[in-house]
Design an enzyme around this catalytic site. Structure first.
Site, short mmCIF file in Angstrom:
data_model
loop_
_atom_site.label_atom_id
_atom_site.label_comp_id
_atom_site.label_asym_id
_atom_site.label_seq_id
_atom_site.Cartn_x
_atom_site.Cartn_y
_atom_site.Cartn_z
N PRO A 1 0.80 -1.23 0.00
CA PRO A 1 0.00 0.00 0.00
C PRO A 1 0.83 1.28 0.00
O PRO A 1 0.81 2.04 0.96
CB PRO A 1 -0.83 -0.13 1.27
CG PRO A 1 0.01 -0.97 2.19
CD PRO A 1 0.83 -1.88 1.32
N CYS A 2 1.53 1.54 -1.11
CA CYS A 2 2.31 2.78 -1.19
C CYS A 2 1.38 4.00 -1.21
O CYS A 2 1.82 5.11 -0.97
CB CYS A 2 3.23 2.77 -2.41
SG CYS A 2 2.39 2.50 -3.96
N HIS A 3 0.09 3.76 -1.47
CA HIS A 3 -0.86 4.88 -1.43
C HIS A 3 -1.10 5.37 0.00
O HIS A 3 -1.68 6.42 0.20
CB HIS A 3 -2.19 4.48 -2.07
CG HIS A 3 -2.86 3.30 -1.42
ND1 HIS A 3 -2.54 1.99 -1.71
CD2 HIS A 3 -3.81 3.24 -0.46
CE1 HIS A 3 -3.28 1.18 -0.97
NE2 HIS A 3 -4.07 1.91 -0.20
#
Ligand SMILES: [Zn+2]
Length: 346
Positions: A316-318
């Site tokens: 989850p780089c978001h």
């Protein structure tokens, strides 16, 4: 692709050649492989053979080419010569990567071309050419067909760019692959747009939105590092991630369990592992991550590793935002980042 109740309106507008819908949608015709504007003078396709798109880019990425009759890339009342010339040049040689001297050869000023495309279609000419190239490469992946069958079924592509576009991005066609690793690629439709999933029999290697900037290079990098060819198909991890994504989007999944193959340096892997420990609904800054890794000064390197993530949503780089609370960047686009964060909060 638009899949809701709007398609009925749009089909009606298409039949009526309703000029009010110019610029609102484009229609891809499955039987011919072209995309048109609503007012195209050609015979109208059946509803079941239509796919509707909001932008030119989406139609291109879905492998459609612009119609010769209604010229969806020109303004209804004004056909820009430069735009038309460049679009034709792309169709003659869809796998080409455009360089400065190519514009000179056509006596076209590169920055004028960039401006005209950007103004009309919200993307530059180079982005247009790339979307068309990616669309061709993704064509058989999208339909789940064997590449050779696809080629045989279509005289247009068998003689021109399709094979090249596919093999340049995805590797040698399956017939040429004997002993090397073969990765399978699938097209997954999600509420945020189509994604490309690439996996072998046991692990997921890549999951990205197909319109992601830089996807072409990412796929090439994956191919180079794994020495694999990529062919259309499904494997267990792809079936698994498709189901998990469906559960994620309908709000019933909080933890992905599909096995992942992390292609990166030990440092990048440590960042990605750290990312996966951020719970849904929460966010961190690059500085937070750097501290958690025991290296508070490394936030730039952390940001880079974050950007090199090839497994969107799952890693989850978001969930990484700026220290000041601003959203920061996202490979898949800020709108998607905002959507994902809002979705995870609720
Ligand atoms: Zn048309």
């Amino acid at each position: 692709m638009i899949q809701d109740e709007r398609t009925k309106d749009y089909y009606q507008a298409l039949i009526e050649k309703n000029t009010e819908y110019e610029g609102i949608f484009y229609v891809g015709v499955k039987t011919t492989g072209v995309f048109c504007r609503p007012t195209c003078p050609a015979r109208k396709p059946k509803f079941e053979n239509c796919e509707f798109y909001e932008t030119v880019q989406q139609a291109l990425l879905a492998s459609y080419r612009p119609c010769q009759r209604c010229r969806p890339l020109s303004h209804p009342n004004h056909i820009s010569e430069i735009v038309q010339m460049l679009v034709e040049a792309v169709e003659k040689n869809p796998e080409k990567r455009w360089k400065g001297q190519d514009f000179k050869a056509l006596s076209i000023d590169e920055s004028t071309a960039r401006r005209q495309f950007k103004k009309r279609f919200g993307m530059t000419f180079v982005e247009y050419a790339r979307a068309r190239r990616m669309g061709l490469a993704l064509k058989s992946i999208r339909s789940g067909e064997n590449i050779i069958q696809t080629q045989l079924a279509s005289g247009y592509e068998s003689s021109s760019g399709f094979r090249d576009a596919f093999s340049r991005i995805m590797g040698a066609p399956p017939t040429l692959v004997e002993n090397s690793l073969v990765l399978k690629a699938s097209w997954l439709d999600t509420p945020l747009g189509p994604m490309l999933a690439i996996a072998d029999e046991t692990q997921l290697y890549l999951l990205e939105f197909v319109d992601r900037r830089g996807l072409e290079r990412e796929v090439e990098r994956l191919r180079r590092k794994t020495k694999a060819a990529i062919v259309p198909g499904q494997t267990e991890p792809i079936v698994s991630i498709e189901q998990e994504l469906a559960d994620y989007f309908n709000g019933t999944l909080t933890e992905f369990k599909t096995p992942l193959y992390l292609l990166g340096s030990p440092f990048q892997k440590s960042v990605w592992t750290q990312l996966m420990s951020i719970p849904p609904g929460e966010t961190r800054s690059y500085a937070d991550l750097a501290r958690a890794l025991g290296n508070p000064n490394a936030f730039r390197a952390v940001a880079q590793a974050n950007g090199a993530n090839q497994l969107a949503i799952v890693i989850p780089c978001h969930r990484v935002i700026n220290s000041d609370g601003e959203l920061g960047g996202y490979g898949g686009g800020i709108t998607r980042k905002q959507w994902l964060l809002t979705h995870e909060k609720s």
